[in-house]
Scaffold this active site. Structure first.
Site, PDB file in Angstrom:
ATOM      1  CB  SER A 220     -22.734 -22.365  31.004  1.00  0.00           C
ATOM      2  OG  SER A 220     -21.742 -23.133  31.241  1.00  0.00           O
ATOM      3  CE1 TYR A 221     -15.346 -19.682  29.285  1.00  0.00           C
ATOM      4  CE2 TYR A 221     -16.300 -18.389  27.191  1.00  0.00           C
ATOM      5  CZ  TYR A 221     -15.175 -18.553  27.984  1.00  0.00           C
ATOM      6  OH  TYR A 221     -13.981 -18.074  27.930  1.00  0.00           O
TER       7      TYR A 221
END
Length: 349
Positions: A220-221
């Protein structure tokens, strides 16, 4: 007759006024005498005669108090909050008892700063000579090296010490309101963005590791943070990292302004397993010219790393083998070149 009555009335008034003045003067003299008498009495000494000795416990346990899960000071047996007037009509003794508890609280907070917040004590002045008065501060291990932010907490004067806002609040309310610990914990949580944190870990740990082949999994991030690391340390990452597995990464090479060299390296050394209804490892169209995209075999974002587990390590193994084969071929070419060079020199001789 009227004149005689008026004269009598005036005489009576004068008499009463005179008597009132005499009476007022006597009261004033009595008050002055009473004040003089009280001034000669040592009230402190008089109170001490009825006070127990100022001997108090040295620990919270001996005081029979402890902080509960909400950070409130409670009596161990009764569960009641702290009671100042432990003994009626003994205000001095109660105050001394309160102060003794306060000193224990101070040591308790110091322990929290060191064990819970992981701060270290630094004595000041740092170059104090023998016999010179000293004090101390608490600081985090990265206080002088963190390139991003530094939070400084300064308490007030009086009996409060490092780590405290108000001793009274600690005793009568809770640790959160009376200590600086919530500020310290929040600062540590938000001391740096994810990108800054990754960069710091790279600079102070990964870059110094002896491992020749580093592998990265970023979800993800975390993928965005990795790309930012590439932007800041491109040469270092290329030299040390063998392969990178991204899972549902939220990076964007255009918005993050990555170089052409970074994009080419990511296309060769990175793969991104993204949420998709397609079977695991199904190749997907890449929306950006960076790394190949494959289906993670699930549409649930949070499961992409786990479902791709075996595929990721297969990718790592293949990447490592390809690198080792390339290094072996380079070494072989070097040996062949050197051998040919020696052979030519021998023929020349």
């Amino acid at each position: 007759m009227l004149c005689h009555l008026c004269a009598s009335t005036i005489t009576l008034c004068i008499l009463w006024i005179t008597m009132a003045q005499v009476s007022g003067q006597e009261d004033k003299e009595k008050t002055t005498a009473l004040k003089d008498l009280l001034s000669r009495i040592d009230l402190d000494e008089l109170m001490k005669k009825d006070e127990p000795p100022f001997t108090f416990p040295k620990t919270l346990e001996e005081f029979e108090y402890a902080f509960d899960e909400d950070g409130q000071l409670r009596h161990i047996k009764t569960g009641e909050r702290f009671v100042f007037n432990a003994r009626e009509d003994l205000h001095r003794w109660n105050q001394k008892r309160y102060e003794a508890l306060g000193e224990i609280i101070t040591q308790y907070v110091y322990k929290l700063l060191e064990e819970k917040c992981k701060l270290r004590k630094e004595v000041i002045p740092v170059d104090a000579s023998d016999g010179e008065p000293t004090s101390f501060i608490y600081m985090s291990s990265d206080a002088l090296t963190n390139p991003s932010k530094l939070l400084i907490l300064i308490q007030g004067s009086g009996v409060v010490r490092a780590g405290q806002w108000a001793r009274r609040l600690i005793i009568n309310q809770d640790l959160n309101s009376g200590t600086q610990i919530p500020f310290i914990e929040r600062a540590m949580e938000g001391s740096a963005s994810s990108e800054e944190h990754v960069l710091y870990v790279w600079d102070y740990f990964v870059s110094k590791a002896l491992a020749k082949n580093v592998f990265i999994v970023a979800h993800s991030y975390g993928g965005l943070s990795f790309v930012e690391l590439m932007n800041q340390r491109e040469i270092q990452v290329k030299n040390k990292v063998c392969a990178v597995a991204l899972t549902d990464s939220s990076h964007n090479i255009w918005l993050q302004d990555t170089s052409k060299g970074t994009q080419d390296w990511m296309h060769q050394c990175c793969q991104n397993w993204v949420s998709s209804p397609e079977p695991l490892d199904t190749p997907l169209d890449s929306m950006l010219p960076d790394c190949p995209r494959f289906s993670a075999g699930t549409e649930r974002h949070e499961l992409t790393s786990w479902i791709s587990f075996k595929s990721i390590f297969k990718f790592f193994s293949e990447a490592l083998k390809a690198k080792e084969d390339e290094e072996q071929e380079e070494n072989s070419n070097t040996v062949t070149t050197r051998s040919s060079s020696h052979k030519n020199k021998h023929q020349d001789l």
